[in-house]
Design a protein around this motif. Structure first.
Motif, PDB file in Angstrom:
ATOM      1  N   GLU A 136       0.149   3.801   1.054  1.00 35.87           N
ATOM      2  CA  GLU A 136      -0.018   4.516   2.576  1.00 35.87           C
ATOM      3  C   GLU A 136       1.011   4.285   3.537  1.00 35.87           C
ATOM      4  O   GLU A 136       1.309   4.805   4.340  1.00 35.87           O
ATOM      5  CB  GLU A 136      -1.461   3.875   2.882  1.00 35.87           C
ATOM      6  CG  GLU A 136      -1.897   5.012   4.264  1.00 35.87           C
ATOM      7  CD  GLU A 136      -2.370   6.393   3.883  1.00 35.87           C
ATOM      8  OE1 GLU A 136      -2.166   7.150   4.626  1.00 35.87           O
ATOM      9  OE2 GLU A 136      -2.668   6.426   2.538  1.00 35.87           O
ATOM     10  N   ASN A 192       3.080   7.035   5.866  1.00 39.61           N
ATOM     11  CA  ASN A 192       3.162   6.662   7.166  1.00 39.61           C
ATOM     12  C   ASN A 192       4.491   6.570   7.631  1.00 39.61           C
ATOM     13  O   ASN A 192       4.980   7.211   8.776  1.00 39.61           O
ATOM     14  CB  ASN A 192       2.346   5.273   7.671  1.00 39.61           C
ATOM     15  CG  ASN A 192       1.034   5.282   7.491  1.00 39.61           C
ATOM     16  OD1 ASN A 192       0.342   6.301   7.597  1.00 39.61           O
ATOM     17  ND2 ASN A 192       0.434   4.102   7.350  1.00 39.61           N
ATOM     18  N   SER A 194       0.854  -1.198   0.077  1.00 34.12           N
ATOM     19  CA  SER A 194      -0.004   0.185  -0.096  1.00 34.12           C
ATOM     20  C   SER A 194       0.863   1.316  -0.062  1.00 34.12           C
ATOM     21  O   SER A 194       1.726   1.376   0.695  1.00 34.12           O
ATOM     22  CB  SER A 194      -0.890  -0.130   1.172  1.00 34.12           C
ATOM     23  OG  SER A 194      -1.522   1.394   1.491  1.00 34.12           O
ATOM     24  N   GLU A 197       1.163  13.956  -0.921  1.00 31.95           N
ATOM     25  CA  GLU A 197       0.592  13.227  -1.657  1.00 31.95           C
ATOM     26  C   GLU A 197       1.627  12.777  -2.706  1.00 31.95           C
ATOM     27  O   GLU A 197       2.647  13.268  -3.034  1.00 31.95           O
ATOM     28  CB  GLU A 197      -0.555  14.045  -2.705  1.00 31.95           C
ATOM     29  CG  GLU A 197      -1.756  14.191  -1.811  1.00 31.95           C
ATOM     30  CD  GLU A 197      -2.755  15.014  -2.763  1.00 31.95           C
ATOM     31  OE1 GLU A 197      -2.589  15.035  -3.790  1.00 31.95           O
ATOM     32  OE2 GLU A 197      -3.874  15.188  -2.076  1.00 31.95           O
TER      33      GLU A 197
END
Length: 450
Positions: A77, A81, A75, A94
């Motif tokens: 993400e 993180n 991911s 982003e």
């Protein structure tokens, strides 16, 4: 007594100067805050990309983040993180562009850079001139292969018109047809050679399954002069072959897989030795056409065979077929010699030729291919693999190399979470942060492994 006076004009000038100084200080302060935030983000990005997959680097010299972080679930993400963890928690981030190891020429680019650093430019000087020579050999091999087919057809048609067949005994033409029907591996495997039975599931490989795709615009590096040769050297360096296996590999014949792309070691080795045999056939046939003594031997046998039919007109066709058969038999000897770890001369001579015409007769009867003479000069099996790499598409080789990289890390090194299309080799981040007084600062940071 001294009087102090200041005019309205000077008061206004003084006020303007104070305003200017204040504005400069504020501007410098804001710029400093921007630099600090950008530096924080830059350090965070560098820290994230410093977490490259260690085994991928140590074994294959390739940098990439393993995007699942050993969870098996990729991911983007996860990367964001990690950016927050390293100090970008107050920055809106982003991903504007991202490149995975399986995208385009990412793997090829890093492999070339690795080999350039390891070997240096001097390593390709001797190889550059050989590339055109190898391509010419391939063209000749294809031409002679077609010539062999046409000669066989012509001979068959002439025999059919005569309603006769060539004698079965002492006939190298019948013998060589017999040999061609045999499994090539069984004929050319040297003594002590153990054929690998390893195989993979093709549908699960990088080159055959649907892959995660990168997106966005990032600068792509154009191929430089010699990059093809550097990439081939990298493949030979990092992957084993039938004559020189690597440890902890899913397939024993890795170079053969790169060239053949088949599921089993056996099928890949058959493909490669078949191609080498064709290349050697072209060289050997070319030599036979220049050796007058050997041509005289063939003339005598062709005359004898044509006399059986009382049809001398088929003599030239039989002679041509015999020359092709003799070159074929010699090429089998060459392949067996190469698999035994010996070298084969690039061009044959009377001294380096192995198979006599009588030996061609015995060859099919005994189903036994002799090994060639030991020679210090010439090409090894590995050099023939290198020759064949030149004739393959770099994109195809890159994807098959990634097949092996992924399989070896997943199975050979027990990294079951590893997926090549979850490995990030570069990304461009759009960053937004807020300074005092609601000032909004936008910038982007690009990082790509070189």
């Amino acid at each position: 007594m001294v009087k102090g006076e200041i005019t309205v004009f000077l008061s206004l000038v003084f006020l303007l100067l104070l305003t200017l100084v204040g504005a400069l200080l504020e501007s410098a302060s804001i710029q400093l805050a921007k630099n600090e935030r950008r530096a924080d983000a830059g350090r965070a990005v560098e820290s994230v990309f410093a977490e490259y997959q260690k085994d991928l680097l140590e074994r294959y010299g390739i940098f990439a983040i393993e995007g699942s972080y050993e969870s098996g679930t990729m991911s983007e993400e996860n990367i964001l993180n990690r950016l927050s963890f390293y100090g970008a928690e107050n920055i809106e981030t982003e991903i504007a562009a991202i490149r995975y190891l399986t995208d385009g020429k990412e793997f090829l680019r890093q492999a070339v850079e690795y080999e350039k650093m390891k070997t240096g430019a001097a390593a390709i000087e001797n190889l550059t001139g050989k590339v055109s020579e190898w391509k010419e050999q391939e063209l000749k091999a294809n031409e002679y292969g077609k010539e062999n087919i046409e000669t066989s057809k012509e001979l068959d048609q002439m025999l059919e018109s005569e309603k006769e067949e060539l004698p079965a005994e002492n006939n190298p033409l019948a013998d060589i047809v017999d040999i061609q029907a045999q499994a090539l591996l069984n004929l050319v495997s040297p003594e002590g050679f153990t054929l690998s039975s390893k195989a993979v599931k093709s549908e699960e490989t990088v080159s055959n399954r649907k892959l995660r795709q990168g997106y966005g615009t990032m600068k792509e590096k154009d191929n430089g002069a010699g990059d093809t040769i550097f990439f081939n050297l990298y493949l030979i360096d990092k992957f084993g072959n039938a004559a020189n296996n690597k440890k902890n590999t899913v397939l024993d014949y890795e170079m053969e897989y790169l060239l053949g792309g088949k599921a089993s070691d056996k099928d890949n080795l058959e493909y490669v030795i078949g191609r080498i045999r064709i290349l050697r056939f072209a060289v050997n046939y070319g030599y036979l056409l220049t050796d007058t003594d050997m041509q005289m031997e063939v003339d005598t046998l062709a005359t004898t065979l044509s006399a059986v039919f009382l049809s001398p007109e088929i003599g030239p066709v039989i002679k041509h077929a015999l020359l092709l058969a003799w070159a074929y038999g010699e090429s089998l000897t060459d392949v067996k010699t190469l698999l035994a770890g010996k070298k084969v001369p690039a061009v044959k001579s009377k001294e380096s030729w192995n198979l006599t015409l009588d030996g061609l007769l015995e060859l099919a009867k005994n189903r036994s291919i002799p090994e060639g003479k030991e020679t210090e000069e010439g090409n090894s099996y590995e050099q023939y693999l290198q020759m064949m790499l030149v004739l393959k598409s770099k994109e195809e080789l890159s994807m098959r190399a990634l097949d092996l990289v992924e399989m070896n890390l997943r199975s050979g090194m027990e990294k079951t979470f590893f997926r090549a299309d979850a490995c990030v080799s570069g990304a461009d981040f759009d960053m937004t942060c807020y300074l005092r007084r609601g000032i909004r600062y936008q910038y982007h940071i690009l990082y790509q492994y070189q």
